[in-house]
Design an enzyme around this catalytic site. Structure first.
Site, PDB file in Angstrom:
ATOM      1  N   GLU A  52       0.817  -1.217   0.000  1.00  0.00           N
ATOM      2  CA  GLU A  52       0.000   0.000   0.000  1.00  0.00           C
ATOM      3  C   GLU A  52       0.851   1.269   0.000  1.00  0.00           C
ATOM      4  O   GLU A  52       0.447   2.295  -0.533  1.00  0.00           O
ATOM      5  CB  GLU A  52      -0.953   0.005   1.195  1.00  0.00           C
ATOM      6  N   PHE A 114     -12.306  -7.256  13.542  1.00  0.00           N
ATOM      7  CA  PHE A 114     -11.208  -7.758  12.727  1.00  0.00           C
ATOM      8  C   PHE A 114     -10.733  -6.676  11.754  1.00  0.00           C
ATOM      9  O   PHE A 114     -11.530  -6.081  11.042  1.00  0.00           O
ATOM     10  CB  PHE A 114     -11.661  -9.001  11.943  1.00  0.00           C
ATOM     11  N   GLN A 115      -9.445  -6.428  11.753  1.00  0.00           N
ATOM     12  CA  GLN A 115      -8.805  -5.435  10.880  1.00  0.00           C
ATOM     13  C   GLN A 115      -9.441  -4.055  10.995  1.00  0.00           C
ATOM     14  O   GLN A 115      -9.532  -3.324  10.014  1.00  0.00           O
ATOM     15  CB  GLN A 115      -8.794  -5.910   9.427  1.00  0.00           C
ATOM     16  N   LYS A 164     -17.807  -1.356   5.345  1.00  0.00           N
ATOM     17  CA  LYS A 164     -18.211  -2.339   4.341  1.00  0.00           C
ATOM     18  C   LYS A 164     -19.731  -2.423   4.165  1.00  0.00           C
ATOM     19  O   LYS A 164     -20.216  -2.669   3.067  1.00  0.00           O
ATOM     20  CB  LYS A 164     -17.673  -3.715   4.754  1.00  0.00           C
ATOM     21  N   MET A 473      23.998   9.520   2.822  1.00  0.00           N
ATOM     22  CA  MET A 473      23.747  10.833   3.407  1.00  0.00           C
ATOM     23  C   MET A 473      24.004  10.819   4.914  1.00  0.00           C
ATOM     24  O   MET A 473      24.578  11.763   5.475  1.00  0.00           O
ATOM     25  CB  MET A 473      22.298  11.246   3.112  1.00  0.00           C
TER      26      MET A 473
HETATM   27  C1  LIG Z   1      17.946  15.330   2.126  1.00  0.00           C
HETATM   28  C2  LIG Z   1      17.207  16.574   1.782  1.00  0.00           C
HETATM   29  C3  LIG Z   1      17.905  17.733   1.549  1.00  0.00           C
HETATM   30  C4  LIG Z   1      17.251  18.898   1.154  1.00  0.00           C
HETATM   31  N1  LIG Z   1      17.992  20.004   0.821  1.00  0.00           N
HETATM   32  C5  LIG Z   1      17.375  21.072   0.282  1.00  0.00           C
HETATM   33  C6  LIG Z   1      18.122  22.189  -0.222  1.00  0.00           C
HETATM   34  O1  LIG Z   1      19.336  22.220  -0.193  1.00  0.00           O
HETATM   35  N2  LIG Z   1      17.433  23.207  -0.759  1.00  0.00           N
HETATM   36  C7  LIG Z   1      16.062  23.215  -0.846  1.00  0.00           C
HETATM   37  O2  LIG Z   1      15.497  24.166  -1.369  1.00  0.00           O
HETATM   38  N3  LIG Z   1      15.341  22.199  -0.362  1.00  0.00           N
HETATM   39  C8  LIG Z   1      15.963  21.126   0.169  1.00  0.00           C
HETATM   40  N4  LIG Z   1      15.207  20.063   0.607  1.00  0.00           N
HETATM   41  C9  LIG Z   1      13.730  20.151   0.510  1.00  0.00           C
HETATM   42  C10 LIG Z   1      13.127  20.906   1.682  1.00  0.00           C
HETATM   43  O3  LIG Z   1      13.072  20.044   2.787  1.00  0.00           O
HETATM   44  C11 LIG Z   1      11.706  21.401   1.342  1.00  0.00           C
HETATM   45  O4  LIG Z   1      10.907  20.331   0.928  1.00  0.00           O
HETATM   46  C12 LIG Z   1      11.687  22.433   0.233  1.00  0.00           C
HETATM   47  O5  LIG Z   1      12.674  23.416   0.429  1.00  0.00           O
HETATM   48  C13 LIG Z   1      10.325  23.079   0.168  1.00  0.00           C
HETATM   49  O6  LIG Z   1      10.193  23.730  -1.044  1.00  0.00           O
HETATM   50  P1  LIG Z   1       8.972  24.702  -1.332  1.00  0.00           P
HETATM   51  O7  LIG Z   1       8.800  25.638  -0.218  1.00  0.00           O
HETATM   52  O8  LIG Z   1       9.215  25.264  -2.678  1.00  0.00           O
HETATM   53  O9  LIG Z   1       7.736  23.699  -1.526  1.00  0.00           O
HETATM   54  P2  LIG Z   1       6.477  23.231  -0.548  1.00  0.00           P
HETATM   55  O10 LIG Z   1       7.006  22.742   0.691  1.00  0.00           O
HETATM   56  O11 LIG Z   1       5.684  22.384  -1.423  1.00  0.00           O
HETATM   57  O12 LIG Z   1       5.753  24.602  -0.301  1.00  0.00           O
HETATM   58  C14 LIG Z   1       5.010  25.199  -1.311  1.00  0.00           C
HETATM   59  C15 LIG Z   1       4.456  26.526  -0.826  1.00  0.00           C
HETATM   60  O13 LIG Z   1       3.706  27.094  -1.904  1.00  0.00           O
HETATM   61  C16 LIG Z   1       2.395  27.413  -1.471  1.00  0.00           C
HETATM   62  N5  LIG Z   1       1.480  27.242  -2.593  1.00  0.00           N
HETATM   63  C17 LIG Z   1       0.831  26.128  -2.990  1.00  0.00           C
HETATM   64  N6  LIG Z   1       0.061  26.378  -4.049  1.00  0.00           N
HETATM   65  C18 LIG Z   1       0.228  27.681  -4.341  1.00  0.00           C
HETATM   66  C19 LIG Z   1      -0.311  28.541  -5.341  1.00  0.00           C
HETATM   67  N7  LIG Z   1      -1.182  28.104  -6.259  1.00  0.00           N
HETATM   68  N8  LIG Z   1       0.090  29.842  -5.348  1.00  0.00           N
HETATM   69  C20 LIG Z   1       0.951  30.301  -4.398  1.00  0.00           C
HETATM   70  N9  LIG Z   1       1.482  29.534  -3.441  1.00  0.00           N
HETATM   71  C21 LIG Z   1       1.122  28.240  -3.413  1.00  0.00           C
HETATM   72  C22 LIG Z   1       2.126  26.488  -0.316  1.00  0.00           C
HETATM   73  O14 LIG Z   1       1.142  27.034   0.534  1.00  0.00           O
HETATM   74  C23 LIG Z   1       3.499  26.375   0.341  1.00  0.00           C
HETATM   75  O15 LIG Z   1       3.710  27.396   1.259  1.00  0.00           O
HETATM   76  C24 LIG Z   1      15.844  18.898   1.040  1.00  0.00           C
HETATM   77  C25 LIG Z   1      15.130  17.743   1.324  1.00  0.00           C
HETATM   78  C26 LIG Z   1      15.795  16.583   1.661  1.00  0.00           C
HETATM   79  C27 LIG Z   1      14.996  15.347   1.900  1.00  0.00           C
HETATM   80  C1  LIG Z   2      12.015   6.217   5.513  1.00  0.00           C
HETATM   81  C2  LIG Z   2      13.268   6.924   5.891  1.00  0.00           C
HETATM   82  N1  LIG Z   2      14.092   6.401   6.826  1.00  0.00           N
HETATM   83  C3  LIG Z   2      15.237   7.042   7.153  1.00  0.00           C
HETATM   84  C4  LIG Z   2      15.578   8.221   6.551  1.00  0.00           C
HETATM   85  C5  LIG Z   2      16.857   8.947   6.953  1.00  0.00           C
HETATM   86  N2  LIG Z   2      17.776   9.004   5.796  1.00  0.00           N
HETATM   87  C6  LIG Z   2      17.898  10.094   5.024  1.00  0.00           C
HETATM   88  S1  LIG Z   2      18.964   9.888   3.760  1.00  0.00           S
HETATM   89  C7  LIG Z   2      19.343   8.332   4.260  1.00  0.00           C
HETATM   90  C8  LIG Z   2      20.322   7.495   3.504  1.00  0.00           C
HETATM   91  C9  LIG Z   2      19.824   7.078   2.181  1.00  0.00           C
HETATM   92  O1  LIG Z   2      20.673   6.073   1.674  1.00  0.00           O
HETATM   93  P1  LIG Z   2      20.598   5.628   0.177  1.00  0.00           P
HETATM   94  O2  LIG Z   2      19.189   5.378  -0.228  1.00  0.00           O
HETATM   95  O3  LIG Z   2      21.557   4.545  -0.085  1.00  0.00           O
HETATM   96  O4  LIG Z   2      21.027   6.954  -0.593  1.00  0.00           O
HETATM   97  P2  LIG Z   2      22.484   7.673  -0.563  1.00  0.00           P
HETATM   98  O5  LIG Z   2      22.430   8.741   0.476  1.00  0.00           O
HETATM   99  O6  LIG Z   2      23.497   6.644  -0.275  1.00  0.00           O
HETATM  100  O7  LIG Z   2      22.592   8.257  -1.938  1.00  0.00           O
HETATM  101  C10 LIG Z   2      18.620   7.999   5.415  1.00  0.00           C
HETATM  102  C11 LIG Z   2      18.725   6.711   6.121  1.00  0.00           C
HETATM  103  C12 LIG Z   2      14.682   8.738   5.597  1.00  0.00           C
HETATM  104  N3  LIG Z   2      14.915   9.901   4.980  1.00  0.00           N
HETATM  105  N4  LIG Z   2      13.557   8.066   5.254  1.00  0.00           N
END
Ligand SMILES: Cc1cc2nc3c(=O)[nH]c(=O)nc-3n(C[C@H](O)[C@H](O)[C@H](O)COP(=O)(O)OP(=O)(O)OC[C@H]3O[C@@H](n4cnc5c(N)ncnc54)[C@H](O)[C@@H]3O)c2cc1C
Ligand SMILES: Cc1ncc(C[n+]2csc(CCOP(=O)(O)OP(=O)(O)O)c2C)c(N)n1
Ligand SMILES: [Mg+2]
Lengths: 573, 172
Positions: A52, A114-115, A164, A473
């Site tokens: 799922e 159940f479930q 259901k 990471m």
């Molecule tokens: C390992 C990792 C590293 C990351 N590193 C970075 C990084 O270096 N740099 C980075 O930028 N991000 C990074 N991120 C992502 C970060 O965590 C956020 O998800 C991201 O920055 C959010 O982007 P956003 O605000 O554009 O989008 P969202 O979080 O989707 O926000 C969108 C915004 O737009 C608004 N909105 C929606 N519809 C409309 C509309 N029609 N008109 C006007 N506004 C609207 C919403 O209300 C919301 O406030 C990383 C994520 C991970 C997992």
């Molecule tokens: C479901 C979930 N569990 C744990 C994490 C924490 N986490 C962030 S990046 C990362 C490592 C990811 O490893 P891999 O998929 O091999 O990618 P790599 O960083 O090696 O490119 C972990 C464990 C997460 N983001 N999501």
């Protein structure tokens, strides 16, 4: 409307058809059988997934790639709880989704039947809205409301819990001319004129403006308006991770992604700008420091967001407009004029030249090399999905995104296991596009079982497994901030991913040497007889740079691998 | 350019009034908005309105005003919330009702009854050893009365929690 009395399930499916649903991603079980039964006679395509969670990420990828809500159908209890990670992933990134859950019969609710799971309660904090259906005659109205709510204003997932006896029993309510009953629901559209004028007035005096384009601009479909704004102002543009593509990253004014692992030139520009204008970005903590008062302290801050709760949440802007980014920009554009930004553009161009994204093609196979070559071979003309980790950041850096809805990555939740199923959904939604999933060896194994789903439907997507045999990471953080005391990051026991693919009847390719990258990728891209997987065995210990340690400001960016031990980041994860 | 920090000030007491659709789950959703941010709800009154489709919720909570601003905005966004507003003393009538069971002795009964009178409260039940007092008024008034009665010994206390109504033309 009709002579024959429908069952609740039949009424539900008829309403879904009327809402334009042509595909559902699901997994059956006792409580959902009436709904699966009703699907037999429907033209809606049912895709049986393998888990799922897979269904939710597939629906999410479908929604991000098309703008239409993805629809998930699961059974009660464990079936429903398996959707939780997918629901929070969609909710964090504002993705429209409908999750239909089977439920025990109404008479058994609350009796540990159940479930039985209180899925309404479990998911309440992570949905935009949800329903527990108690009367089959409410089904048409609830479906109407759910579709309206999930994809208007700030989009998000809506869950409908369906006992259901309700789906199996009769439903006499008309499925035509449905009236909604949601007096508490409204969403902003055009912005307030005075607020827009105030924005415009701030835009008249800036010498070093910077546009920050977020995912909200993509949701709004504001590509053309953002481009016009940038070109009229002659202002450089940075984008968030999930804002990639709304403003083409190959445009001369684009500086690519900003933030923790953004480009050095984007972050240098951020540190130097005198005005930053967020268009649909929520100032996430990957781009703003823990001490928010240190964020661009001398710059004017402007903000457009459709969600009033985002204004002042992190940054208190000098001017803001609550509204849809496209509509607000349309009203703003006639009010603005060209700025004299010659010196500023010169300055950022210097940053681009001085601090380019680089990697070495020697010293073993590099993830960056694989991704860079993918970009060059496709000329950026592909839908790219990613998983979460180092490969995600390298993909964000090296695979420039040219068009909206072609970059699908879990940002807010950072959900490992997202990338591959999201690609399946994207390919279902956009059958003609080249779809590439760039995933890590860790994350891929969280949802790899969907290889069956991709294979059965002969989806021609490409799965690029960046195999560094580490949770890279996390290893990077342990190396940089925890004295290289590695703990729980070694992925010893990884399968041979080519053989794994082959076991599912999926074509496998292998890249071990830098010299083979281009040749193998070209072959894989040309392969069209169903999905294929490219197992890239990259060097084990490489780190993502630039990097702003969590909680830090753009000034504290580390561009090259540090020679000294870094302090543990404070205040943020 | 202006101060970037959402005004961070000390915790203060707040009264929020919400008009909500009369649908199951609405209380859960609202309480989640508070609990997720570590806000403790001090009192919560849910009551019918003139229109049977809606209910009124009056919530009092202690906390940081900037976080409270988020809470109100997030609550307003809920599909089942028609509107949410904070009410201050100047702009709204704020009342609550308390039932207070106080220990009495033959010697101090008249003294206790004097306190009751002073605070314009009522005695609604009396036995040889205790009296139940019904008091209405502002939270501050009830607090003051309680302080008085504490010297005689309060056996039990039930307070309704605050309800508010905006003055004049303003909508609650
Ligand atoms: C390992 C990792 C590293 C990351 N590193 C970075 C990084 O270096 N740099 C980075 O930028 N991000 C990074 N991120 C992502 C970060 O965590 C956020 O998800 C991201 O920055 C959010 O982007 P956003 O605000 O554009 O989008 P969202 O979080 O989707 O926000 C969108 C915004 O737009 C608004 N909105 C929606 N519809 C409309 C509309 N029609 N008109 C006007 N506004 C609207 C919403 O209300 C919301 O406030 C990383 C994520 C991970 C997992
Ligand atoms: C479901 C979930 N569990 C744990 C994490 C924490 N986490 C962030 S990046 C990362 C490592 C990811 O490893 P891999 O998929 O091999 O990618 P790599 O960083 O090696 O490119 C972990 C464990 C997460 N983001 N999501
Ligand atoms: Mg890895």
């Amino acid at each position: 409307m009709t002579k024959k009395t429908l069952t609740g399930a039949e009424s539900l499916i008829r309403c879904l058809e009327q809402k334009g649903v042509d595909i559902i991603f699901g997994y059956p079980g006792g409580a959902a059988i009436p709904i699966f039964d009703a699907l037999v006679d429907s033209k809606i395509k049912l895709v049986l997934v393998r888990h799922e969670q897979g269904a939710t990420h597939i629906a999410d990828g479908y929604a991000r790639a098309t703008g239409k809500p993805g629809v998930v159908l699961v059974t009660s209890g464990p079936g429903a709880t398996n959707t939780v990670t997918g629901i929070i992933t969609a909710n964090m990134d504002s993705v429209p989704m409908i999750v239909l859950c089977g439920q025990t019969i109404t008479a058994s609710l609350g009796k540990d039947a159940f479930q039985e799971a209180d899925v309404f309660g479990i998911t309440a904090p992570i949905v935009k809205h949800s329903y527990l259906v108690k009367d089959a005659n409410d089904i048409p109205r609830i479906v109407e409301e759910a579709f309206h709510i999930c994809n208007t204003g700030r989009p998000g997932p809506v869950l409908i819990d369906l006992p259901k006896d309700i789906t199996g029993g009769p439903s006499t309510a008309s499925t035509g001319n449905i009236e909604m009953d949601i007096p508490g629901y409204s969403f902003p559209t055009t912005g307030n004129k005075k607020d827009i004028q105030k924005l415009a007035s701030f835009l008249k005096h800036s010498k070093r403006p910077l546009l920050l384009v977020g995912h909200g601009a993509e949701i709004a479909g504001a590509s053309a308006e953002v481009k016009k704004l940038a070109e009229t102002l002659n202002a450089p543009v940075v984008n968030t991770l999930i804002g990639k593509g709304t403003f083409p990253e190959n445009h001369p004014l684009s500086l690519g992604m900003l933030g923790m692992h953004g480009t050095a030139y984007a972050n240098k520009a951020l540190a130097r700008c005198d005005l930053i204008f967020s268009i649909g970005s929520r100032w996430d903590d990957r781009i703003t420091p823990g001490k928010i008062e240190r964020f661009c302290p001398d710059a004017i801050k402007l903000h457009i967001d459709i969600d009033p709760a985002e204004i002042n949440k992190i940054v208190v802007p000098d001017a803001s407009v609550v509204g849809d980014a496209k509509l607000v920009l349309q009203d703003l554009l006639p009010m603005i004029e060209k700025l004299n930004t010659k010196d500023w553009i010169k300055e950022v161009d210097q940053y681009k030249r001085k601090f380019p994204l680089t990697y070495k093609k020697t010293g073993g196979l590099k993830a960056q090399h694989v991704i860079d070559e993918l970009y060059k071979l496709t000329k950026g003309d592909a839908i790219v999905t990613t998983d979460v980790g180092q490969h995600q950041m390298w993909a964000a850096q090296f695979f420039k995104t040219h068009k909206p809805r072609t970059w699908l990555s879990s940002g807010g939740a950072g959900t490992m296991g997202f990338g591959f199923p999201a690609a399946i959904g994207a390919q279902f939604g956009q059958p003609k596009e080249t779809v590439i999933a760039i995933v890590g060896d860790g994350g891929f194994q969280m949802t790899a079982f969907e290889l069956s789903t991709a294979a059965i439907h002969k989806l021609p997507l490409k799965i690029v497994v960046i195999d560094n045999k580490y949770l890279g990471m996390v290893r990077q953080w342990q190396q940089l901030f925890y004295d290289d005391r590695l703990s729980g990051v070694d992925l010893e026991g990884n399968p041979d991913f080519v053989k794994l693919a082959e076991a599912y009847g999926v074509k496998g390719f292998r890249i071990k040497r830098a010299a083979d990258v281009r040749k193998v990728l070209a072959k894989a891209l040309a392969y069209s007889d169903g999905p294929c997987l490219i197992h890239a065995e990259v060097i084990k210990e490489d780190n993502v740079f630039p990097m702003i340690p969590a909680g830090g400001t753009a000034d504290e960016m580390i561009i090259d691998p540090p020679k000294i031990k870094l302090e543990k980041p404070k205040g943020s994860t | 350019m202006t101060a970037n920090l959402p005004l961070i000030t000390r915790d203060t007491s707040h009264t929020i009034s919400l008009l909500v659709a009369n649908k199951p789950g609405v209380l859960l959703r609202i309480s989640l908005i508070f609990s997720r941010r570590g806000f403790n709800i001090e009192s919560l009154v849910v009551s019918p309105t003139l229109d049977g489709r809606f209910s009124r919720m009056t919530i009092t909570a202690q906390g940081n005003p900037a976080i409270l601003d988020q809470i109100i905005k997030q609550a307003s966004k809920l599909v089942d919330v028609v509107h949410a507003t904070e009410h201050r003393d100047q702009t709204a009538v704020q009342k609550e009702l308390a039932l207070i069971k106080v220990k009495i002795t033959p010697e101090n009964t008249s003294e206790v009854l004097q306190v009751v009178q002073h605070f314009k409260a009522l005695t609604v039940d009396i036995t040889a050893h205790s009296v139940i007092i019904q008091a209405t008024g502002s939270t501050e008034k009830l607090d003051a009365m309680m302080e008085f009665l504490a010297t005689y010994g309060i056996i039990e206390l039930v307070r309704t929690g605050k309800i508010v109504m905006a003055r004049g033309k303003e909508k609650t």
